[in-house]
Structure formats: structure tokens, C-alpha cells
Design a protein around this motif. Structure first.
Motif, mmCIF file in Angstrom:
data_model
loop_
_atom_site.group_PDB
_atom_site.id
_atom_site.type_symbol
_atom_site.label_atom_id
_atom_site.label_comp_id
_atom_site.label_asym_id
_atom_site.label_seq_id
_atom_site.Cartn_x
_atom_site.Cartn_y
_atom_site.Cartn_z
ATOM 1 N N LEU A 106 0.837 -1.203 0.000
ATOM 2 C CA LEU A 106 0.000 0.000 0.000
ATOM 3 C C LEU A 106 0.867 1.247 0.000
ATOM 4 C CD1 LEU A 106 -2.863 1.258 0.188
ATOM 5 C CD2 LEU A 106 -2.517 1.300 2.669
ATOM 6 N N LYS A 107 1.886 1.278 0.839
ATOM 7 C CA LYS A 107 2.764 2.454 0.915
ATOM 8 C C LYS A 107 3.446 2.712 -0.425
ATOM 9 C CE LYS A 107 3.495 2.116 5.859
ATOM 10 N NZ LYS A 107 4.354 1.592 6.925
ATOM 11 N N GLN A 108 3.827 1.654 -1.118
ATOM 12 C CA GLN A 108 4.513 1.812 -2.404
ATOM 13 C C GLN A 108 3.586 2.325 -3.506
ATOM 14 O OE1 GLN A 108 6.272 -2.079 -2.923
ATOM 15 N NE2 GLN A 108 8.065 -1.538 -1.691
ATOM 16 N N THR A 109 2.289 2.096 -3.382
ATOM 17 C CA THR A 109 1.344 2.538 -4.410
ATOM 18 C C THR A 109 1.024 4.022 -4.313
ATOM 19 O OG1 THR A 109 -0.655 2.152 -3.098
ATOM 20 C CG2 THR A 109 0.174 0.294 -4.431
ATOM 21 N N GLY A 110 1.142 4.577 -3.109
ATOM 22 C CA GLY A 110 0.734 5.962 -2.897
ATOM 23 C C GLY A 110 -0.764 6.108 -2.690
ATOM 24 N N LEU A 111 -1.487 5.000 -2.662
ATOM 25 C CA LEU A 111 -2.929 5.040 -2.411
ATOM 26 C C LEU A 111 -3.203 5.393 -0.956
ATOM 27 C CD1 LEU A 111 -3.967 1.803 -4.334
ATOM 28 C CD2 LEU A 111 -4.407 4.167 -5.054
ATOM 29 N N VAL A 112 -4.405 5.875 -0.704
ATOM 30 C CA VAL A 112 -4.836 6.226 0.649
ATOM 31 C C VAL A 112 -5.821 5.166 1.115
ATOM 32 C CG1 VAL A 112 -6.075 7.932 2.035
ATOM 33 C CG2 VAL A 112 -4.530 8.688 0.215
ATOM 34 N N GLY A 113 -5.606 4.656 2.323
ATOM 35 C CA GLY A 113 -6.532 3.668 2.857
ATOM 36 C C GLY A 113 -6.096 3.188 4.217
ATOM 37 N N CYS A 114 -6.887 2.308 4.770
ATOM 38 C CA CYS A 114 -6.540 1.730 6.067
ATOM 39 C C CYS A 114 -6.903 0.244 6.068
ATOM 40 C CB CYS A 114 -7.231 2.468 7.205
ATOM 41 S SG CYS A 114 -9.011 2.257 7.253
ATOM 42 N N MET A 115 -6.376 -0.439 7.048
ATOM 43 C CA MET A 115 -6.591 -1.875 7.189
ATOM 44 C C MET A 115 -7.474 -2.118 8.408
ATOM 45 S SD MET A 115 -3.661 -4.798 7.785
ATOM 46 C CE MET A 115 -2.785 -4.307 6.310
ATOM 47 N N LEU A 116 -8.432 -3.010 8.247
ATOM 48 C CA LEU A 116 -9.242 -3.424 9.383
ATOM 49 C C LEU A 116 -9.727 -4.837 9.125
ATOM 50 C CD1 LEU A 116 -12.766 -2.883 8.895
ATOM 51 C CD2 LEU A 116 -11.521 -0.904 8.053
ATOM 52 N N GLY A 117 -10.185 -5.471 10.157
ATOM 53 C CA GLY A 117 -10.687 -6.814 9.956
ATOM 54 C C GLY A 117 -11.038 -7.503 11.249
ATOM 55 N N HIS A 118 -11.372 -8.746 11.107
ATOM 56 C CA HIS A 118 -11.661 -9.626 12.228
ATOM 57 C C HIS A 118 -10.601 -10.706 12.144
ATOM 58 C CE1 HIS A 118 -14.378 -10.914 8.871
ATOM 59 N NE2 HIS A 118 -14.560 -9.615 8.854
ATOM 60 N N VAL A 119 -9.413 -10.330 12.606
ATOM 61 C CA VAL A 119 -8.213 -11.121 12.355
ATOM 62 C C VAL A 119 -8.143 -12.416 13.154
ATOM 63 C CG1 VAL A 119 -6.878 -9.144 11.580
ATOM 64 C CG2 VAL A 119 -6.835 -9.781 13.996
ATOM 65 N N GLY A 120 -9.050 -12.622 14.076
ATOM 66 C CA GLY A 120 -9.060 -13.871 14.828
ATOM 67 C C GLY A 120 -9.251 -15.079 13.930
ATOM 68 N N ASP A 121 -9.810 -14.854 12.744
ATOM 69 C CA ASP A 121 -9.970 -15.943 11.781
ATOM 70 C C ASP A 121 -9.095 -15.741 10.546
ATOM 71 O OD1 ASP A 121 -11.310 -13.888 10.500
ATOM 72 O OD2 ASP A 121 -13.205 -14.934 10.315
ATOM 73 N N GLY A 122 -8.131 -14.802 10.626
ATOM 74 C CA GLY A 122 -7.210 -14.560 9.525
ATOM 75 C C GLY A 122 -7.745 -13.660 8.433
ATOM 76 N N ASN A 123 -8.879 -13.018 8.678
ATOM 77 C CA ASN A 123 -9.559 -12.207 7.674
ATOM 78 C C ASN A 123 -9.307 -10.718 7.927
ATOM 79 O OD1 ASN A 123 -13.032 -11.612 6.838
ATOM 80 N ND2 ASN A 123 -11.297 -11.706 5.470
ATOM 81 N N PHE A 124 -8.880 -9.998 6.888
ATOM 82 C CA PHE A 124 -8.736 -8.549 7.022
ATOM 83 C C PHE A 124 -9.097 -7.866 5.709
ATOM 84 C CE2 PHE A 124 -4.580 -9.771 5.449
ATOM 85 C CZ PHE A 124 -4.197 -8.726 4.614
ATOM 86 N N HIS A 125 -9.315 -6.567 5.804
ATOM 87 C CA HIS A 125 -9.733 -5.754 4.658
ATOM 88 C C HIS A 125 -8.839 -4.533 4.542
ATOM 89 C CE1 HIS A 125 -13.510 -8.006 4.906
ATOM 90 N NE2 HIS A 125 -13.454 -7.768 6.199
ATOM 91 N N MET A 126 -8.595 -4.132 3.330
ATOM 92 C CA MET A 126 -8.021 -2.827 3.054
ATOM 93 C C MET A 126 -9.171 -1.984 2.534
ATOM 94 S SD MET A 126 -4.862 -3.115 3.865
ATOM 95 C CE MET A 126 -4.453 -1.447 3.371
ATOM 96 N N CYS A 127 -9.360 -0.832 3.118
ATOM 97 C CA CYS A 127 -10.403 0.087 2.663
ATOM 98 C C CYS A 127 -9.706 1.281 2.026
ATOM 99 C CB CYS A 127 -11.282 0.527 3.823
ATOM 100 S SG CYS A 127 -12.235 -0.828 4.504
ATOM 101 N N LEU A 128 -9.753 1.328 0.716
ATOM 102 C CA LEU A 128 -9.084 2.376 -0.031
ATOM 103 C C LEU A 128 -10.047 3.522 -0.309
ATOM 104 C CD1 LEU A 128 -7.290 0.108 -2.657
ATOM 105 C CD2 LEU A 128 -6.420 0.886 -0.430
ATOM 106 N N SER A 129 -9.523 4.738 -0.318
ATOM 107 C CA SER A 129 -10.306 5.912 -0.676
ATOM 108 C C SER A 129 -9.749 6.442 -1.993
ATOM 109 C CB SER A 129 -10.212 6.974 0.424
ATOM 110 O OG SER A 129 -11.049 8.068 0.116
#
Length: 150
Positions: free
Chosen positions: A90-113
């Protein structure tokens, strides 16, 4: 944006209190701050509201942005690797976003703007999402851990 981690504890009243105490101590031991927990349904709802509003908060990181969520799910043993590689990507792309998820099951999301009128930015975001999907699969996971989709 301050990294925030939410926990949900289950069990007997004393078991939940013990779990919360241990997590509070671990949080402090590893440099975390502001650990809060509650057994009150009203206070728990308020804490979880912040989690559920994270998508909208991530879009607001870029004025006029539109959201593009991604999904990834990997075995817990590969979760840290996948998160670190995705953060670097993400940092290398220059895109804006954040990471969130319910990582107890290995699942996460990137939310890009995104600026959806910027074709280069949209393509960069699509390429990022494709790399995340391939990364997740290469690590023994799937491109979607939502509701049994993967």
C-alpha cells in the motif's frame, strides 16, 4: 490515524474479567495505550460503533474519495506476513486507505479511498487488489473470507 485493536470476550463473568485483565496487561507490556472494556451492553455498543464506522472513516481520509474495500483471508500462521507485505505494498502505491478486519480468523480488509475520476488511480487500486488476492492465495488462504465465500 491511530492503530486500534478491538477484542470481544466470551465466557462467564469472572472468565471475561480475567481475559480483559490479561489483555489489558499485555497491551501495556507491548506499548499499547487506552485499553478499555465493558460488560455493559450500552458501552459495548458504543465501542463497536467505532469498528463499524471504520469504512466511512477510511473513505474520509481523502476528501471526495469513494471507497474500494478488499478482502483477504489467510491461515493465522501467515497473517502477520500477509499484513506486513500488504502494508508495504500500500505504501509503495501511494494510495490512501486503512486496514481493518476480524483477524481472529485470519480475515482482514483494506479500505481504499479513491478519486474514481482518476483512471490511473483506479487502475493502481485494481492492481493492488489483485496483488492482495494473489498474495493471500499464495499463503494458503483465499481472496475472500467473508461469510463462507472463500
Amino acid at each position: 490515524v491511530t492503530p486500534t485493536l478491538f477484542f470481544e470476550f466470551h465466557g462467564s463473568e469472572s472468565g471475561v474479567q480475567e481475559q480483559a485483565k490479561q489483555v489489558g496487561e499485555l497491551t501495556e507490556d507491548f506499548g499499547g495505550s487506552g485499553f478499555k472494556w465493558s460488560a455493559s451492553p450500552e458501552e459495548r455498543s458504543q465501542l463497536w460503533k467505532a469498528r463499524h464506522d471504520a469504512y466511512y472513516a477510511s473513505i474520509a481520509l481523502k476528501p471526495g474519495g469513494r471507497g474500494m474495500p478488499t478482502d483477504a483471508c489467510v491461515p493465522i500462521s501467515r497473517l502477520a506476513d500477509c499484513i506486513l507485505e500488504t502494508d508495504t505494498d500500500l505504501k509503495q502505491t501511494g494510495l490512501v486507505g486503512c486496514m481493518l478486519g476480524h483477524v481472529g480468523d485470519g480475515n482482514f480488509h483494506m479500505c481504499l479511498s479513491l478519486d474514481v475520476d482518476n483512471k490511473d488511480e483506479v487502475q493502481t487500486a485494481k492492481d493492488f487488489g489483485a496483488r492482495l488476492a494473489r498474495r493471500s492465495i499464495a499463503m494458503g488462504g483465499t481472496c475472500s473470507g467473508e461469510h463462507g465465500v472463500g
